[in-house]
Design a protein around this motif. Structure first.
Motif, PDB file in Angstrom:
ATOM      1  N   GLN A  54       0.849  -1.198   0.000  1.00 51.44           N
ATOM      2  CA  GLN A  54       0.000   0.000   0.000  1.00 51.44           C
ATOM      3  C   GLN A  54       0.881   1.244   0.000  1.00 51.44           C
ATOM      4  N   HIS A  55       1.928   1.249   0.799  1.00 49.52           N
ATOM      5  CA  HIS A  55       2.809   2.418   0.881  1.00 49.52           C
ATOM      6  C   HIS A  55       3.707   2.539  -0.339  1.00 49.52           C
ATOM      7  N   GLN A  56       4.247   1.419  -0.796  1.00 52.46           N
ATOM      8  CA  GLN A  56       5.182   1.498  -1.929  1.00 52.46           C
ATOM      9  C   GLN A  56       4.456   1.922  -3.211  1.00 52.46           C
ATOM     10  N   SER A 123       8.894   4.455  12.695  1.00 57.94           N
ATOM     11  CA  SER A 123       8.698   4.784  11.269  1.00 57.94           C
ATOM     12  C   SER A 123       7.242   5.207  11.080  1.00 57.94           C
ATOM     13  N   SER A 124       7.065   6.177  10.186  1.00 57.83           N
ATOM     14  CA  SER A 124       5.726   6.721   9.958  1.00 57.83           C
ATOM     15  C   SER A 124       5.676   7.424   8.615  1.00 57.83           C
ATOM     16  N   GLY A 125       4.516   7.528   8.062  1.00 56.68           N
ATOM     17  CA  GLY A 125       4.333   8.254   6.815  1.00 56.68           C
ATOM     18  C   GLY A 125       4.704   9.716   6.964  1.00 56.68           C
ATOM     19  N   PHE A 126       4.778  10.152   8.229  1.00 56.83           N
ATOM     20  CA  PHE A 126       5.201  11.535   8.464  1.00 56.83           C
ATOM     21  C   PHE A 126       6.604  11.759   7.910  1.00 56.83           C
ATOM     22  N   GLN A 130       8.572  12.338  -0.264  1.00 63.50           N
ATOM     23  CA  GLN A 130       7.835  12.651  -1.504  1.00 63.50           C
ATOM     24  C   GLN A 130       6.490  13.311  -1.194  1.00 63.50           C
ATOM     25  N   TYR A 131       5.802  12.844  -0.146  1.00 62.74           N
ATOM     26  CA  TYR A 131       4.540  13.479   0.238  1.00 62.74           C
ATOM     27  C   TYR A 131       4.804  14.932   0.621  1.00 62.74           C
ATOM     28  N   ARG A 132       5.870  15.115   1.402  1.00 60.69           N
ATOM     29  CA  ARG A 132       6.209  16.479   1.848  1.00 60.69           C
ATOM     30  C   ARG A 132       6.599  17.338   0.642  1.00 60.69           C
ATOM     31  N   ALA A 133       7.264  16.742  -0.317  1.00 62.65           N
ATOM     32  CA  ALA A 133       7.667  17.470  -1.525  1.00 62.65           C
ATOM     33  C   ALA A 133       6.435  17.932  -2.308  1.00 62.65           C
ATOM     34  N   ARG A 239      -9.354  10.566   3.735  1.00 60.68           N
ATOM     35  CA  ARG A 239      -9.424   9.109   3.723  1.00 60.68           C
ATOM     36  C   ARG A 239      -8.327   8.513   4.604  1.00 60.68           C
ATOM     37  N   HIS A 240      -7.127   9.175   4.641  1.00 55.78           N
ATOM     38  CA  HIS A 240      -6.050   8.732   5.522  1.00 55.78           C
ATOM     39  C   HIS A 240      -6.503   8.848   6.973  1.00 55.78           C
ATOM     40  N   LEU A 241      -7.130  10.027   7.291  1.00 57.80           N
ATOM     41  CA  LEU A 241      -7.612  10.231   8.662  1.00 57.80           C
ATOM     42  C   LEU A 241      -8.626   9.164   9.047  1.00 57.80           C
ATOM     43  N   ALA A 252      -1.724   7.494  20.017  1.00 55.10           N
ATOM     44  CA  ALA A 252      -0.644   8.348  19.512  1.00 55.10           C
ATOM     45  C   ALA A 252       0.017   7.643  18.324  1.00 55.10           C
ATOM     46  N   GLY A 253       0.618   8.432  17.413  1.00 55.44           N
ATOM     47  CA  GLY A 253       1.235   7.862  16.221  1.00 55.44           C
ATOM     48  C   GLY A 253       2.639   7.345  16.478  1.00 55.44           C
ATOM     49  N   THR A 254       3.088   6.403  15.655  1.00 52.37           N
ATOM     50  CA  THR A 254       4.458   5.879  15.790  1.00 52.37           C
ATOM     51  C   THR A 254       5.483   6.983  15.508  1.00 52.37           C
ATOM     52  N   GLY A 255       5.041   8.001  14.751  1.00 50.55           N
ATOM     53  CA  GLY A 255       5.955   9.100  14.421  1.00 50.55           C
ATOM     54  C   GLY A 255       6.034  10.127  15.530  1.00 50.55           C
ATOM     55  N   GLY A 256       5.296   9.879  16.624  1.00 57.19           N
ATOM     56  CA  GLY A 256       5.387  10.774  17.775  1.00 57.19           C
ATOM     57  C   GLY A 256       4.280  11.791  17.873  1.00 57.19           C
ATOM     58  N   SER A 257       3.382  11.817  16.905  1.00 57.33           N
ATOM     59  CA  SER A 257       2.282  12.791  16.975  1.00 57.33           C
ATOM     60  C   SER A 257       1.173  12.253  17.859  1.00 57.33           C
ATOM     61  N   SER A 258       0.171  13.109  18.086  1.00 55.27           N
ATOM     62  CA  SER A 258      -0.973  12.672  18.903  1.00 55.27           C
ATOM     63  C   SER A 258      -1.863  11.717  18.091  1.00 55.27           C
TER      64      SER A 258
HETATM   65  C1  HEM Z   1      -2.878   1.532   9.121  1.00 53.32           C
HETATM   66  C2  HEM Z   1      -2.684   2.567   8.313  1.00 53.32           C
HETATM   67  C3  HEM Z   1      -2.118   3.872   8.775  1.00 53.32           C
HETATM   68  C4  HEM Z   1      -2.064   4.415  10.007  1.00 53.32           C
HETATM   69  C5  HEM Z   1      -2.559   3.841  11.331  1.00 53.32           C
HETATM   70  C6  HEM Z   1      -1.415   5.698   9.850  1.00 53.32           C
HETATM   71  C7  HEM Z   1      -1.179   6.560  10.888  1.00 53.32           C
HETATM   72  C8  HEM Z   1      -0.566   7.763  10.780  1.00 53.32           C
HETATM   73  C9  HEM Z   1      -0.360   8.672  11.864  1.00 53.32           C
HETATM   74  C10 HEM Z   1      -0.785   8.443  13.307  1.00 53.32           C
HETATM   75  C11 HEM Z   1       0.286   9.737  11.370  1.00 53.32           C
HETATM   76  C12 HEM Z   1       0.750  10.978  12.135  1.00 53.32           C
HETATM   77  C13 HEM Z   1       2.243  10.906  12.302  1.00 53.32           C
HETATM   78  C14 HEM Z   1       2.619   9.835  13.308  1.00 53.32           C
HETATM   79  O1  HEM Z   1       2.644  10.142  14.520  1.00 53.32           O
HETATM   80  O2  HEM Z   1       2.902   8.718  12.881  1.00 53.32           O
HETATM   81  C15 HEM Z   1       0.467   9.513   9.959  1.00 53.32           C
HETATM   82  C16 HEM Z   1       1.072  10.396   9.111  1.00 53.32           C
HETATM   83  C17 HEM Z   1       1.192  10.179   7.776  1.00 53.32           C
HETATM   84  N1  HEM Z   1       0.913   9.011   7.103  1.00 53.32           N
HETATM   85 FE1  HEM Z   1      -0.091   7.478   7.813  1.00 53.32          FE
HETATM   86  N2  HEM Z   1      -1.084   5.915   8.549  1.00 53.32           N
HETATM   87  C18 HEM Z   1      -1.482   4.809   7.851  1.00 53.32           C
HETATM   88  C19 HEM Z   1      -1.326   4.582   6.504  1.00 53.32           C
HETATM   89  C20 HEM Z   1      -0.674   5.411   5.671  1.00 53.32           C
HETATM   90  C21 HEM Z   1      -0.444   5.151   4.292  1.00 53.32           C
HETATM   91  C22 HEM Z   1      -0.898   3.926   3.512  1.00 53.32           C
HETATM   92  C23 HEM Z   1       0.239   6.196   3.801  1.00 53.32           C
HETATM   93  C24 HEM Z   1       0.697   6.342   2.377  1.00 53.32           C
HETATM   94  C25 HEM Z   1       1.905   6.756   2.064  1.00 53.32           C
HETATM   95  C26 HEM Z   1       0.447   7.130   4.870  1.00 53.32           C
HETATM   96  C27 HEM Z   1       1.105   8.323   4.759  1.00 53.32           C
HETATM   97  C28 HEM Z   1       1.204   9.230   5.793  1.00 53.32           C
HETATM   98  C29 HEM Z   1       1.695  10.583   5.625  1.00 53.32           C
HETATM   99  C30 HEM Z   1       2.128  11.214   4.311  1.00 53.32           C
HETATM  100  C31 HEM Z   1       1.690  11.182   6.855  1.00 53.32           C
HETATM  101  C32 HEM Z   1       2.028  12.632   7.190  1.00 53.32           C
HETATM  102  C33 HEM Z   1       0.684  13.374   7.142  1.00 53.32           C
HETATM  103  C34 HEM Z   1       0.753  14.816   7.613  1.00 53.32           C
HETATM  104  O3  HEM Z   1       1.855  15.378   7.677  1.00 53.32           O
HETATM  105  O4  HEM Z   1      -0.315  15.399   7.903  1.00 53.32           O
HETATM  106  N3  HEM Z   1      -0.127   6.625   6.003  1.00 53.32           N
HETATM  107  N4  HEM Z   1      -0.064   8.301   9.627  1.00 53.32           N
END
Ligand code: HEM
Ligand code: NFK
Length: 284
Positions: A54-56, A123-126, A130-133, A239-241, A252-258
């Motif tokens: 899903q991420h790749q 590790s986190s999508g944060f 590329q998303y940030r870019a 949709r992400h939210l 709380a998120g793995t990236g350290g956010s709430s």
């Molecule tokens: C089970 C699925 C997922 C969960 C539970 C999840 C959770 C989170 C959370 C909690 C954050 C906030 C940062 C942190 O503390 O980690 C975050 C950020 C983010 N995630 Fe996910 N995520 C999921 C799936 C995905 C997927 C599939 C992508 C695709 C690349 C993605 C991309 C991002 C991005 C770009 C951010 C930064 C968003 C921002 O800056 O507002 N996430 N995610």
């Protein structure tokens, strides 16, 4: 000739020998691509493959979004509006694909996710450069994002360059100025390392374009394309939210956010505020 035994005969000239020819797999570097899915859960959790792919796939599409938006910005800077809008139209379809594919990840239940989430560490999508870019290219500049990428010089450099460069909105407003529209100097001379902030003097410029579309068709169409870009981006964020809420609730998120509460705030960000403000003024 009908099919026998439900088996298709192969045409005589189908190419079979790739000992020296480029094949599908060699052209697409499939051995590299398909060896890049490396689950970290032990024992390996069935659903981690979904999570990784899903991420790749998202990151591959984001690579194309960046490729197209960079070209669109360059075409705007050379007053080639047509090519810029064609690239943006492609980006809109990619955005729709990315938003639609959330339905695949939605099949991951909170129970399944909780069984391997712990292996993800911080590790986190944060940390998606590329998303940030894409956010920076569209104008959501935020220098405080850069320290996250200090351990990745290539990503840090890419984001530094995009932070210091005009956004596609800056390029569009400069284009409008060159086309004779009364774009305020405050906008054209702004500090492009900061997020664009609402400029009331821009609203009448867009009001004129929208109320005189027939004579300003290119600018009118470009405005609507940018509005689509922002709408689509917000739909992805939403949709992400929703996916976050259904898989980790308010943790709380793995990236350290709430977590969800932090992500909710991103929905209040805007790339092109005046293009939405003008809706209130049209016809007044
Ligand atoms: C089970 C699925 C997922 C969960 C539970 C999840 C959770 C989170 C959370 C909690 C954050 C906030 C940062 C942190 O503390 O980690 C975050 C950020 C983010 N995630 Fe996910 N995520 C999921 C799936 C995905 C997927 C599939 C992508 C695709 C690349 C993605 C991309 C991002 C991005 C770009 C951010 C930064 C968003 C921002 O800056 O507002 N996430 N995610
Ligand atoms: N931040 C997510 C973890 C997560 O979703 C994730 C972990 C590794 C790689 C990408 C991820 N996706 C989005 O943040 C969480 O708190 O569960």
């Amino acid at each position: 000739m009908t099919i026998e035994k439900n088996t298709r005969e192969l045409d005589r000239d189908i190419v079979r020998d790739f000992s020296t020819r480029m094949s599908y797999a060699s052209y697409l570097q499939l051995p590299t691509l398909l060896s890049a899915q490396q689950p970290v859960s032990t024992p390996e959790h069935h659903d981690e493959m979904l999570f990784i792919i899903q991420h790749q796939t998202t990151e591959l599409w984001l690579k194309l979004v960046l490729h197209e938006l960079r070209s669109a910005a360059a075409w705007l800077r050379s007053d080639d509006l047509g090519s810029a809008l064609k690239a943006i139209a492609r980006v809109k379809h990619i955005q729709k694909t990315l938003t639609e594919q959330w339905s695949v990840l939605a099949t991951l239940t909170p129970t399944e996710y909780s069984q391997f989430r712990g292996f993800l560490g911080n590790s986190s999508g944060f940390q998606s450069s590329q998303y940030r870019a894409v956010e920076f290219l569209l104008g959501n500049k935020n220098a405080k994002m850069l320290p996250v990428f200090e351990s990745d010089p290539e990503a840090h450099e890419m984001l530094r360059e995009l932070l210091d460069a005009p956004s596609i909105y800056d390029d569009f407003l400069a284009y409008l100025k060159r086309q004779g529209f009364d774009v305020p100097a405050s906008v054209l001379e702004r500090d492009v390392t900061k997020a664009h902030e609402f400029c009331p003097e821009l609203v009448p410029v867009f009001k004129y374009i929208y109320e005189n579309a027939a004579d300003n068709w290119g600018a009118y169409e470009a405005c609507e394309e940018l509005v689509d870009l922002e709408d689509n981006f917000q739909l992805w964020r939403f949709r992400h939210l929703r996916t976050v809420q259904r898989t980790i609730g308010m943790k709380a998120g793995t990236g350290g956010s709430s977590g969800a509460a932090f992500l909710q705030k991103a929905l209040e960000l805007t790339f092109f505020p005046e293009l939405f403000a003008v809706r209130t003024e049209i016809g007044q």
